[in-house]
Scaffold this motif. Structure first.
Motif, PDB file in Angstrom:
ATOM      1  N   GLY A  12       1.082  -1.286   0.083  1.00  0.00           N
ATOM      2  CA  GLY A  12       0.148   0.184   0.108  1.00  0.00           C
ATOM      3  C   GLY A  12       0.996   1.287   0.327  1.00  0.00           C
ATOM      4  N   ILE A  15       0.027   7.614   1.981  1.00  0.00           N
ATOM      5  CA  ILE A  15       0.788   8.385   2.758  1.00  0.00           C
ATOM      6  C   ILE A  15       1.728   7.531   3.828  1.00  0.00           C
ATOM      7  CG2 ILE A  15      -0.474   9.422   4.330  1.00  0.00           C
ATOM      8  CD1 ILE A  15       2.003  11.228   2.697  1.00  0.00           C
ATOM      9  N   ILE A  16       0.893   6.479   4.244  1.00  0.00           N
ATOM     10  CA  ILE A  16       1.421   5.879   5.486  1.00  0.00           C
ATOM     11  C   ILE A  16       2.456   4.910   4.786  1.00  0.00           C
ATOM     12  CG2 ILE A  16       1.088   4.250   7.254  1.00  0.00           C
ATOM     13  CD1 ILE A  16      -0.060   7.036   7.805  1.00  0.00           C
ATOM     14  N   ASP A  35       1.617  -1.202  -4.829  1.00  0.00           N
ATOM     15  CA  ASP A  35       0.311  -0.734  -4.603  1.00  0.00           C
ATOM     16  C   ASP A  35      -0.289  -1.254  -5.880  1.00  0.00           C
ATOM     17  OD1 ASP A  35      -0.845   1.889  -2.879  1.00  0.00           O
ATOM     18  OD2 ASP A  35      -1.878   1.414  -4.903  1.00  0.00           O
ATOM     19  N   SER A  36      -1.707  -1.507  -5.594  1.00  0.00           N
ATOM     20  CA  SER A  36      -2.639  -1.943  -6.766  1.00  0.00           C
ATOM     21  C   SER A  36      -2.936  -0.879  -7.678  1.00  0.00           C
ATOM     22  CB  SER A  36      -3.843  -2.383  -6.104  1.00  0.00           C
ATOM     23  OG  SER A  36      -4.383  -1.763  -5.104  1.00  0.00           O
ATOM     24  N   SER A  41      -2.774   7.515  -4.211  1.00  0.00           N
ATOM     25  CA  SER A  41      -4.123   6.844  -3.604  1.00  0.00           C
ATOM     26  C   SER A  41      -4.896   7.819  -3.582  1.00  0.00           C
ATOM     27  CB  SER A  41      -3.606   6.223  -2.189  1.00  0.00           C
ATOM     28  OG  SER A  41      -4.480   6.780  -1.180  1.00  0.00           O
ATOM     29  N   THR A  43      -7.287   8.301  -1.315  1.00  0.00           N
ATOM     30  CA  THR A  43      -7.638   8.762  -0.062  1.00  0.00           C
ATOM     31  C   THR A  43      -6.238   9.761   0.350  1.00  0.00           C
ATOM     32  OG1 THR A  43      -8.033   6.480   0.549  1.00  0.00           O
ATOM     33  CG2 THR A  43      -7.869   8.098   2.458  1.00  0.00           C
ATOM     34  N   SER A  44      -5.148   9.399   0.102  1.00  0.00           N
ATOM     35  CA  SER A  44      -3.811  10.367   0.394  1.00  0.00           C
ATOM     36  C   SER A  44      -3.976  11.593  -0.341  1.00  0.00           C
ATOM     37  CB  SER A  44      -2.498   9.696   0.389  1.00  0.00           C
ATOM     38  OG  SER A  44      -2.570   8.861   1.454  1.00  0.00           O
ATOM     39  N   SER A  47      -6.526  14.180   0.907  1.00  0.00           N
ATOM     40  CA  SER A  47      -6.350  15.043   2.282  1.00  0.00           C
ATOM     41  C   SER A  47      -6.290  16.484   2.125  1.00  0.00           C
ATOM     42  CB  SER A  47      -5.049  14.354   2.964  1.00  0.00           C
ATOM     43  OG  SER A  47      -4.612  14.984   4.046  1.00  0.00           O
ATOM     44  N   LEU A  48      -6.809  17.203   2.852  1.00  0.00           N
ATOM     45  CA  LEU A  48      -6.486  18.557   2.775  1.00  0.00           C
ATOM     46  C   LEU A  48      -4.918  18.861   3.558  1.00  0.00           C
ATOM     47  CD1 LEU A  48      -9.616  19.957   4.588  1.00  0.00           C
ATOM     48  CD2 LEU A  48      -9.239  19.518   2.233  1.00  0.00           C
ATOM     49  N   GLY A  49      -4.310  17.727   4.143  1.00  0.00           N
ATOM     50  CA  GLY A  49      -2.956  18.030   4.641  1.00  0.00           C
ATOM     51  C   GLY A  49      -2.973  18.912   5.774  1.00  0.00           C
ATOM     52  N   VAL A  50      -4.107  18.841   6.806  1.00  0.00           N
ATOM     53  CA  VAL A  50      -4.014  19.831   7.836  1.00  0.00           C
ATOM     54  C   VAL A  50      -3.137  19.008   8.920  1.00  0.00           C
ATOM     55  CG1 VAL A  50      -5.253  20.766   9.904  1.00  0.00           C
ATOM     56  CG2 VAL A  50      -5.925  21.000   7.200  1.00  0.00           C
ATOM     57  N   VAL A 178      -1.651  -7.290  -3.640  1.00  0.00           N
ATOM     58  CA  VAL A 178      -1.447  -8.503  -2.782  1.00  0.00           C
ATOM     59  C   VAL A 178      -2.473  -8.965  -2.442  1.00  0.00           C
ATOM     60  CG1 VAL A 178      -0.321  -9.072  -0.690  1.00  0.00           C
ATOM     61  CG2 VAL A 178       0.844  -7.234  -2.020  1.00  0.00           C
TER      62      VAL A 178
HETATM   63  C1  LIG Z   1     -11.447  14.768   2.037  1.00  0.00           C
HETATM   64  C2  LIG Z   1     -10.407  14.415   2.828  1.00  0.00           C
HETATM   65  C3  LIG Z   1      -9.636  15.385   3.703  1.00  0.00           C
HETATM   66  C4  LIG Z   1      -8.687  14.759   4.768  1.00  0.00           C
HETATM   67  N1  LIG Z   1      -7.822  15.821   5.441  1.00  0.00           N
HETATM   68  C5  LIG Z   1      -7.164  15.288   6.082  1.00  0.00           C
HETATM   69  C6  LIG Z   1      -6.147  16.224   6.922  1.00  0.00           C
HETATM   70  O1  LIG Z   1      -6.294  17.499   6.880  1.00  0.00           O
HETATM   71  N2  LIG Z   1      -5.253  15.791   7.714  1.00  0.00           N
HETATM   72  C7  LIG Z   1      -5.003  14.588   7.783  1.00  0.00           C
HETATM   73  O2  LIG Z   1      -4.058  14.153   8.657  1.00  0.00           O
HETATM   74  N3  LIG Z   1      -5.607  13.543   7.172  1.00  0.00           N
HETATM   75  C8  LIG Z   1      -6.658  13.925   6.184  1.00  0.00           C
HETATM   76  N4  LIG Z   1      -7.390  12.954   5.626  1.00  0.00           N
HETATM   77  C9  LIG Z   1      -7.309  11.578   6.234  1.00  0.00           C
HETATM   78  C10 LIG Z   1      -6.010  11.171   5.325  1.00  0.00           C
HETATM   79  O3  LIG Z   1      -6.337  11.539   3.855  1.00  0.00           O
HETATM   80  C11 LIG Z   1      -5.858   9.774   5.485  1.00  0.00           C
HETATM   81  O4  LIG Z   1      -5.900   9.192   7.019  1.00  0.00           O
HETATM   82  C12 LIG Z   1      -4.524   9.017   4.976  1.00  0.00           C
HETATM   83  O5  LIG Z   1      -4.387   9.436   3.502  1.00  0.00           O
HETATM   84  C13 LIG Z   1      -4.466   7.471   4.836  1.00  0.00           C
HETATM   85  O6  LIG Z   1      -3.404   6.972   4.308  1.00  0.00           O
HETATM   86  P1  LIG Z   1      -2.896   5.629   4.307  1.00  0.00           P
HETATM   87  O7  LIG Z   1      -1.687   5.614   3.505  1.00  0.00           O
HETATM   88  O8  LIG Z   1      -3.223   4.895   5.740  1.00  0.00           O
HETATM   89  O9  LIG Z   1      -4.014   4.889   3.189  1.00  0.00           O
HETATM   90  P2  LIG Z   1      -4.280   5.247   1.525  1.00  0.00           P
HETATM   91  O10 LIG Z   1      -3.857   6.674   1.172  1.00  0.00           O
HETATM   92  O11 LIG Z   1      -5.852   4.751   1.495  1.00  0.00           O
HETATM   93  O12 LIG Z   1      -3.525   4.244   0.975  1.00  0.00           O
HETATM   94  C14 LIG Z   1      -3.625   2.939   1.037  1.00  0.00           C
HETATM   95  C15 LIG Z   1      -3.124   2.237  -0.353  1.00  0.00           C
HETATM   96  O13 LIG Z   1      -3.161   0.817  -0.347  1.00  0.00           O
HETATM   97  C16 LIG Z   1      -3.372   0.266  -1.765  1.00  0.00           C
HETATM   98  N5  LIG Z   1      -3.902  -0.994  -1.652  1.00  0.00           N
HETATM   99  C17 LIG Z   1      -5.129  -1.255  -0.732  1.00  0.00           C
HETATM  100  N6  LIG Z   1      -5.149  -2.754  -0.920  1.00  0.00           N
HETATM  101  C18 LIG Z   1      -4.085  -3.040  -1.456  1.00  0.00           C
HETATM  102  C19 LIG Z   1      -3.462  -4.480  -1.987  1.00  0.00           C
HETATM  103  N7  LIG Z   1      -4.346  -5.522  -1.413  1.00  0.00           N
HETATM  104  N8  LIG Z   1      -2.339  -4.794  -2.447  1.00  0.00           N
HETATM  105  C20 LIG Z   1      -1.633  -3.352  -2.724  1.00  0.00           C
HETATM  106  N9  LIG Z   1      -1.945  -2.359  -2.541  1.00  0.00           N
HETATM  107  C21 LIG Z   1      -3.324  -1.848  -1.859  1.00  0.00           C
HETATM  108  C22 LIG Z   1      -4.521   1.377  -2.109  1.00  0.00           C
HETATM  109  O14 LIG Z   1      -4.250   1.560  -3.462  1.00  0.00           O
HETATM  110  C23 LIG Z   1      -3.888   2.772  -1.580  1.00  0.00           C
HETATM  111  O15 LIG Z   1      -3.020   3.570  -2.665  1.00  0.00           O
HETATM  112  C24 LIG Z   1      -8.316  13.327   4.826  1.00  0.00           C
HETATM  113  C25 LIG Z   1      -9.130  12.495   4.060  1.00  0.00           C
HETATM  114  C26 LIG Z   1     -10.104  12.631   3.040  1.00  0.00           C
HETATM  115  C27 LIG Z   1     -10.890  11.948   2.360  1.00  0.00           C
END
Ligand SMILES: Cc1cc2nc3c(=O)[nH]c(=O)nc-3n(C[C@H](O)[C@H](O)[C@H](O)COP(=O)(O)OP(=O)(O)OC[C@H]3O[C@@H](n4cnc5c(N)ncnc54)[C@H](O)[C@@H]3O)c2cc1C
Length: 279
Positions: A12, A15-16, A35-36, A41, A43-44, A47-50, A178
């Motif tokens: 995945g 951002i994480i 990443d698939s 992504s 979700t990331s 994000s507003l990035g706050v 995966v």
């Molecule tokens: C409108 C909006 C505003 C936001 N604003 C903020 C903010 O201001 N501040 C803040 O801290 N957070 C904010 N967030 C939350 C933040 O965006 C998320 O918490 C963060 O992006 C999550 O990141 P992640 O890496 O955990 O997950 P994701 O970004 O969802 O990444 C997961 C990745 O895993 C991949 N994946 C999934 N399954 C598989 C698999 N089986 N095999 C391979 N790859 C796979 C997906 O394709 C994806 O790229 C906001 C979210 C939204 C929707």
């Protein structure tokens, strides 16, 4: 293990996953980031990035939040040195708005709590609020200002982390899903699905950073998707990150970015008129 450290697959690349790959590569692991998808992504990139510094609670989550927050400024400088990418870290400061005496009382308590633990915080009465945010036309009667709140550009931050990790040997594989992880003695087998076919690869360690999809790979982890929507508004100018009723507004170039709606609609990525009205 290889000579260069444990072979770690990070599953995945949101951002994480990108930051996990970055820190593991720095620590000497031989990292593969999968990443698939083949772009940022959903979700990331939304994000507003706050980066909120202060919270009203005094618990482990709240101090974890502050510790993470403190990493951003030095990380931004380091990533710029390593990649030349400006991740857009800006100390905008945040203001939580109060619309009635009940909210004002709660926010004053937040100010006191954060001052008592050494954070910067101040209560703004109505006229101080107007001075801090001249464009504000709402009926807010005051606000709690937290000057240490900031913002990054989440797409640029993710790109910089990934590029810096690649410079330290991380292999990035897009369009690779995966489908199963099987623990072995001293390692894991990952079953992969790609356009070219399927295969199984072995690693010393797998780190699952699949965000809202985590339940599909690791059903014991109970995670569910929640849709959030945001929008750009022209002709409205704010200086800080403003927060009220679960929503955020912040400056973005000449526009104002507003976001934070919440819908329980599974993985539906469509935007709605109802959210536009709310924002
Ligand atoms: C409108 C909006 C505003 C936001 N604003 C903020 C903010 O201001 N501040 C803040 O801290 N957070 C904010 N967030 C939350 C933040 O965006 C998320 O918490 C963060 O992006 C999550 O990141 P992640 O890496 O955990 O997950 P994701 O970004 O969802 O990444 C997961 C990745 O895993 C991949 N994946 C999934 N399954 C598989 C698999 N089986 N095999 C391979 N790859 C796979 C997906 O394709 C994806 O790229 C906001 C979210 C939204 C929707």
């Amino acid at each position: 293990m290889t000579d260069s450290g444990p072979r770690v697959v990070v599953i995945g690349a949101g951002i994480i996953g990108q930051s996990t790959a970055y820190y593991l590569a720095h620590a000497g692991a031989a990292v593969t980031l999968m990443d698939s998808d083949d772009g940022p992504s959903p979700t990331s990139r939304s994000s507003l990035g706050v980066l909120t510094h202060a919270y009203g609670a005094d618990d482990a989550y709240s101090s974890f939040y502050r510790d993470c927050h403190a990493l951003h400024e030095p990380l931004s400088a380091l990533l710029f040195q390593e990649t030349g990418i400006d991740v857009g870290w800006r100390p905008l400061g945040g203001i939580d708005l109060a619309f009635d005496e009940g909210e004002a009382g709660t926010l004053r308590d937040w100010v006191d709590l954060n001052l008592s633990r050494g954070a910067e915080a101040e209560w703004l009465d109505e006229s101080a609020l107007r001075e801090a945010e001249p464009g504000l036309t709402t009926a807010a009667l005051g606000g709690a200002r937290f000057p240490q709140d900031g913002r990054v550009d989440p797409v640029r931050l993710g790109t910089a982390l990934r590029v810096a990790a690649q410079k330290r040997g991380t292999v990035v594989r897009t369009s690779t899903t995966v489908t199963e992880i099987r623990p072995l003695d001293g390692g894991v087998d990952c079953h992969l699905a790609m356009a070219s076919g399927e295969c199984t690869e072995s690693y010393d360690v797998a780190v699952v950073t699949t965000g809202a999809w985590t339940g599909e790979l690791a059903p014991s982890v109970r995670v569910r998707p929640i849709r959030g929507q945001s929008g750009f508004f022209s002709g409205v100018h704010v200086r800080h990150v403003l927060r009220w009723g679960g929503l955020h507004a912040l400056p973005d170039g000449d526009d104002t970015l507003v976001g934070g709606t919440v819908d329980e609609v599974g993985f539906d990525l469509t935007t709605t008129d109802a959210a536009r009205q709310e924002l």
